[in-house]
Design a protein around this motif. Structure first.
Motif, PDB file in Angstrom:
ATOM      1  N   ALA A 152      62.824   5.526  -3.887  1.00 46.60           N
ATOM      2  CA  ALA A 152      62.666   6.916  -3.706  1.00 46.60           C
ATOM      3  C   ALA A 152      63.816   7.167  -2.424  1.00 46.60           C
ATOM      4  O   ALA A 152      63.761   6.314  -1.476  1.00 46.60           O
ATOM      5  N   VAL A 153      64.771   7.815  -2.524  1.00 48.90           N
ATOM      6  CA  VAL A 153      66.356   7.493  -1.542  1.00 48.90           C
ATOM      7  C   VAL A 153      65.706   9.198  -0.590  1.00 48.90           C
ATOM      8  O   VAL A 153      66.000  10.035  -1.322  1.00 48.90           O
ATOM      9  N   GLY A 154      66.531   8.770   0.541  1.00 45.34           N
ATOM     10  CA  GLY A 154      66.005  10.189   1.510  1.00 45.34           C
ATOM     11  C   GLY A 154      67.206  10.409   1.771  1.00 45.34           C
ATOM     12  O   GLY A 154      68.366  10.056   1.148  1.00 45.34           O
ATOM     13  N   PRO A 155      67.587  11.570   2.477  1.00 40.29           N
ATOM     14  CA  PRO A 155      68.730  12.530   2.315  1.00 40.29           C
ATOM     15  C   PRO A 155      69.649  11.822   3.580  1.00 40.29           C
ATOM     16  O   PRO A 155      69.242  10.522   4.124  1.00 40.29           O
ATOM     17  N   THR A 177      74.471   5.427   5.174  1.00 36.49           N
ATOM     18  CA  THR A 177      73.612   5.097   4.671  1.00 36.49           C
ATOM     19  C   THR A 177      72.797   6.033   4.073  1.00 36.49           C
ATOM     20  O   THR A 177      73.019   7.133   4.722  1.00 36.49           O
ATOM     21  N   PHE A 178      71.330   5.518   3.484  1.00 39.47           N
ATOM     22  CA  PHE A 178      70.400   7.117   3.699  1.00 39.47           C
ATOM     23  C   PHE A 178      68.427   6.025   3.554  1.00 39.47           C
ATOM     24  O   PHE A 178      68.659   4.509   3.385  1.00 39.47           O
ATOM     25  N   GLY A 179      67.551   6.289   4.225  1.00 38.86           N
ATOM     26  CA  GLY A 179      66.522   5.772   3.772  1.00 38.86           C
ATOM     27  C   GLY A 179      65.865   5.923   2.428  1.00 38.86           C
ATOM     28  O   GLY A 179      66.899   6.400   1.672  1.00 38.86           O
ATOM     29  N   VAL A 180      65.286   4.303   2.264  1.00 39.05           N
ATOM     30  CA  VAL A 180      65.037   4.572   0.959  1.00 39.05           C
ATOM     31  C   VAL A 180      63.862   3.563   1.434  1.00 39.05           C
ATOM     32  O   VAL A 180      63.009   3.206   2.147  1.00 39.05           O
ATOM     33  N   SER A 181      62.413   3.728   0.058  1.00 37.01           N
ATOM     34  CA  SER A 181      60.913   3.776   0.162  1.00 37.01           C
ATOM     35  C   SER A 181      60.705   2.969  -1.252  1.00 37.01           C
ATOM     36  O   SER A 181      61.743   2.905  -2.049  1.00 37.01           O
TER      37      SER A 181
END
Length: 335
Positions: A52-55, A65-69
C-alpha cells in the motif's frame, strides 16, 4: 598496526594486512544449509505482500518518494519508502537495505544508483521509523539476539525474508521491472539490484543466493561473515552482543552457522561488488573480506580504508564508492 589513531581497547584492523584478509576462507556449511534457506525463500515467496502506497513525501534528484507498507512472513506488516522516477517509467529496480541504526528516512539512498529507477527501501522488522513492532527489540544489541536460541526463530532469518518480500512488493507495484534481462550465464531474471551496508550488507549476502529476481548486488562493510571467527573478535558492534551471549550460552554456536554471510556468498552466482574496510571497530574486517572471498560468481572489490569510523578523507571515499556503484549497476542492469 592500525593506520588510524583511536581510543578502542582493541585493534580495529585486527592485525591483518590486505593480503591476509584476501586469503580468509568461508567456514564450512552445515549439511542442510541450502535446504534451510531454500525453504525460507519458498515461504517468503508465498506471502501476499499487499503493498500500500501513501502520498508523495518528497521529490529530489529526479526521484519521487512515497511511504509504503507491505506484509512479510508471519503476517507482519512492515513499512518503508517507495522511490519512483520523477518522469517516465522505471527501467531498473532496487531493494535497498539499511544498517543497524535503522532507517529514519531515505537518507543517502536517494538519488538511486541509476536514473530511471524504482526502489523499495524497507525497514526490516523491529528497526527503523516504520517497522517498530511489539515484541521485537528496536536496538541493535537486543535485536541481534532476538530468537537466537533456534535457527527457526532467529530474527535475522526473518529480516532476510523481509528483503525478499520487499522485492515481491516492489515488483507488484512496478510490474514493468519484471521484464527479463540476460545475465552473464545466459539466464534471465527480473531487472533488480540489491544495495546494502553493514547489517544490510550481511542480510543481502544471505538473501542473494536463493532469489533469482536479483541480477546483481552491492554490499558495503557486510556483517555476519565467518561466524566462528567473528566470535573471537572484539568489536563495538552487534557482534559483541553475540560474543557476550556465547560466553554464557555456547550452544548458540550451533545456530550461527546457518546465518553466515560468507557461507551464503559461496552459493552466490550473480555479480556482486563488495566494499570491505581494512579498519572497522563495529564489523571486523576479517568477516567482511570472508564474504568477498567466498563469492562464487563474478565479483568486484572496492577496498575502503575504514568503515564505521569518521576520518579525514571519508567524504571523498564515499563519493568514489558511489561512482563505483553507479558504474557497476550501469554495466549489470542495462539491457
Amino acid at each position: 598496526m592500525s593506520v588510524f589513531e583511536h581510543g578502542f581497547p582493541f585493534d580495529p584492523a585486527y592485525g591483518r594486512s590486505l593480503d591476509q584478509l584476501l586469503a580468509l576462507p568461508a567456514p564450512p556449511a552445515p549439511p542442510d544449509f541450502d535446504a534451510f534457506w531454500r525453504a525460507r525463500y519458498e515461504t517468503a515467496r508465498r506471502v501476499a505482500t499487499a503493498p500500500a502506497v501513501g502520498p508523495q513525501e518528497e521529490e529530489r534528484g529526479g526521484f519521487r518518494t512515497f511511504g509504503v507498507s507491505f506484509t512479510s512472513v508471519g503476517g507482519l506488516r512492515l513499512g518503508g519508502w517507495l522511490v519512483l522516477p520523477a518522469e517516465g517509467p522505471a527501467e531498473h529496480g532496487f531493494v535497498v537495505g539499511h544498517g543497524y541504526g535503522g532507517r529514519q528516512d531515505t537518507g543517502d539512498a536517494v538519488p538511486l544508483p541509476l536514473p530511471r529507477s524504482a526502489a523499495l527501501l524497507p525497514c526490516v522488522r523491529g528497526l527503523g521509523a516504520r517497522s517498530r513492532r511489539p515484541g521485537i527489540p528496536g536496538e541493535a544489541d537486543p535485536h541481534v539476539l532476538h530468537g537466537i536460541e533456534s535457527r527457526d526463530t532467529y530474527v535475522i532469518g526473518d529480516c532476510v525474508a523481509d528483503l525478499w518480500c520487499a522485492a515481491s512488493a516492489l515488483l507488484e507495484l512496478v510490474p514493468e521491472l519484471a521484464h527479463a534481462v540476460p545475465g552473464e550465464d545466459g539466464a534471465t531474471g527480473a531487472r533488480l539490484g540489491y544495495v546494502g551496508e553493514s547489517l544490510g550488507g550481511g542480510l543481502g549476502a544471505l538473501a542473494l543466493p536463493w532469489d533469482d529476481r536479483f541480477a546483481c548486488g552491492q554490499l558495503t562493510v557486510p556483517t555476519f561473515g565467518d561466524q566462528p571467527l567473528r566470535l573471537t573478535l572484539p568489536s563495538v558492534g552487534s557482534g559483541e552482543a553475540v560474543r557476550g551471549l556465547h560466553r554464557e550460552h555456547p550452544e548458540v554456536a550451533e545456530v550461527l552457522p546457518y546465518f553466515d554471510a560468507a557461507t551464503a556468498a559461496s552459493r552466490t552466482r550473480v555479480p556482486v561488488l563488495v566494499a570491505p574496510a581494512l579498519f572497522d571497530p563495529a564489523v571486523p574486517p576479517p568477516g567482511q573480506f570472508a564474504v568477498y572471498n567466498a563469492l562464487a560468481g563474478p565479483r568486484e572489490l572496492h577496498v575502503l580504508p575504514a568503515g564505521h569510523f569518521e576520518h579525514a578523507g571519508g567524504e571523498q571515499e564515499e563519493k568514489e564508492l558511489a561512482a563505483a556503484r553507479r558504474r557497476f549497476f550501469a554495466e549489470r542492469l542495462s539491457a
